[in-house]
Scaffold this motif. Structure first.
Motif, PDB file in Angstrom:
ATOM      1  N   THR A 187       1.114  -1.037   0.419  1.00 54.10           N
ATOM      2  CA  THR A 187       0.439  -0.142  -0.287  1.00 54.10           C
ATOM      3  C   THR A 187       0.687   1.197   0.149  1.00 54.10           C
ATOM      4  N   HIS A 188       2.092   1.046   0.963  1.00 57.02           N
ATOM      5  CA  HIS A 188       2.891   2.598   0.880  1.00 57.02           C
ATOM      6  C   HIS A 188       4.207   2.340   0.375  1.00 57.02           C
ATOM      7  N   TRP A 189       4.002   2.907  -0.653  1.00 58.20           N
ATOM      8  CA  TRP A 189       6.020   2.917  -1.878  1.00 58.20           C
ATOM      9  C   TRP A 189       6.488   3.756  -1.525  1.00 58.20           C
ATOM     10  N   GLU A 190       7.412   3.384  -1.614  1.00 62.47           N
ATOM     11  CA  GLU A 190       8.781   4.174  -2.297  1.00 62.47           C
ATOM     12  C   GLU A 190       9.727   3.992  -3.393  1.00 62.47           C
ATOM     13  N   ALA A 191       9.696   5.498  -3.777  1.00 65.13           N
ATOM     14  CA  ALA A 191      10.720   5.341  -5.045  1.00 65.13           C
ATOM     15  C   ALA A 191      12.642   5.023  -4.180  1.00 65.13           C
ATOM     16  N   ILE A 192      12.996   3.893  -5.394  1.00 62.20           N
ATOM     17  CA  ILE A 192      13.896   3.235  -5.666  1.00 62.20           C
ATOM     18  C   ILE A 192      15.009   3.529  -6.557  1.00 62.20           C
ATOM     19  N   ASP A 193      16.923   3.639  -6.273  1.00 59.19           N
ATOM     20  CA  ASP A 193      17.058   3.934  -7.243  1.00 59.19           C
ATOM     21  C   ASP A 193      18.222   2.486  -7.476  1.00 59.19           C
ATOM     22  N   THR A 194      17.688   2.216  -9.117  1.00 54.24           N
ATOM     23  CA  THR A 194      17.978   0.893  -9.601  1.00 54.24           C
ATOM     24  C   THR A 194      20.196   0.921  -9.904  1.00 54.24           C
ATOM     25  N   GLY A 195      19.712   2.557 -10.032  1.00 56.69           N
ATOM     26  CA  GLY A 195      21.253   2.167 -10.718  1.00 56.69           C
ATOM     27  C   GLY A 195      21.092   1.777 -12.578  1.00 56.69           C
ATOM     28  N   ALA A 196      20.263   1.757 -12.890  1.00 56.90           N
ATOM     29  CA  ALA A 196      19.185   1.388 -14.283  1.00 56.90           C
ATOM     30  C   ALA A 196      19.329   2.604 -15.028  1.00 56.90           C
ATOM     31  N   THR A 197      19.493   3.110 -16.684  1.00 60.93           N
ATOM     32  CA  THR A 197      18.826   3.779 -16.947  1.00 60.93           C
ATOM     33  C   THR A 197      17.479   3.329 -18.670  1.00 60.93           C
ATOM     34  N   GLY A 198      17.503   2.516 -18.855  1.00 56.24           N
ATOM     35  CA  GLY A 198      17.023   1.367 -19.360  1.00 56.24           C
ATOM     36  C   GLY A 198      15.698   1.675 -18.994  1.00 56.24           C
ATOM     37  N   THR A 199      14.307   1.150 -20.033  1.00 54.85           N
ATOM     38  CA  THR A 199      13.533   0.033 -19.541  1.00 54.85           C
ATOM     39  C   THR A 199      14.067  -1.272 -18.707  1.00 54.85           C
TER      40      THR A 199
END
Length: 168
Positions: A56-68
């Motif tokens: 229900t509660h989501w946080e954005a995270i950085d994967t380091g990927a730039t493409g899809t």
């Protein structure tokens, strides 16, 4: 249950019948979602990813990927996400590390990982046209092995160990 979609769409349902739309998780489309160790991880366009411990509660995270990132799977080493020629791994769904698989855009066509599955202690990553296969399982990166089938199609295999979310 959790489903994802265009423009950061997140849907959840307790029983799979009564779906509720959650606030969008950014502007990038989300392509896949996986669950493991009490955590949901969804991935998508522009390397976008979001994480939730309750759906229900989501946080954005950085994967380091730039493409899809087209797919994500959870297994023994945590999460592995794949898309384009990018593979990223995370033990907890928060901190991500790129896997250097050694495949270059000119080595395969089309240059795109499309799916990830986990089973029998290994992650298997398949390519768009089924010709690229990466097994994340062994102690050290092996040189790419090209195999040609009777029909002339080729498979390229490379292997690694993923331990604690870090490629070795």
């Amino acid at each position: 249950y959790v489903a994802v979609g265009d423009a950061g769409t997140l849907l959840t349902a307790a029983s799979g019948d009564d779906w509720q739309r959650l606030p969008a998780a950014g502007h990038s489309s989300l392509r896949a979602v996986a669950f493991g160790d009490g955590v949901f991880v969804a991935v998508g366009d522009d390397g976008a990813a979001v994480r939730s411990s309750d759906g229900t509660h989501w946080e954005a995270i950085d994967t380091g990927a730039t493409g899809t990132l087209y797919h994500v799977a959870h297994g023994g080493a945590g999460f592995v996400a794949a898309g384009g020629l990018e593979l990223v791994v995370s033990a907890d769904g928060s901190d991500w590390t790129a896997i250097d698989h050694g495949i270059e855009a000119g080595d395969v066509f089309p240059p795109s990982f499309q799916g990830v599955a986990y089973g029998n202690g290994n992650y298997l990553v398949r390519g768009f046209n089924g010709t690229q296969v990466v097994t994340v399982s062994k102690p050290t990166p092996n040189a790419a092995v090209n195999k040609t089938a009777a029909d002339g199609s080729t498979t390229q295999e490379v292997a690694w160990t993923v331990k604690g979310g870090e490629a070795e």
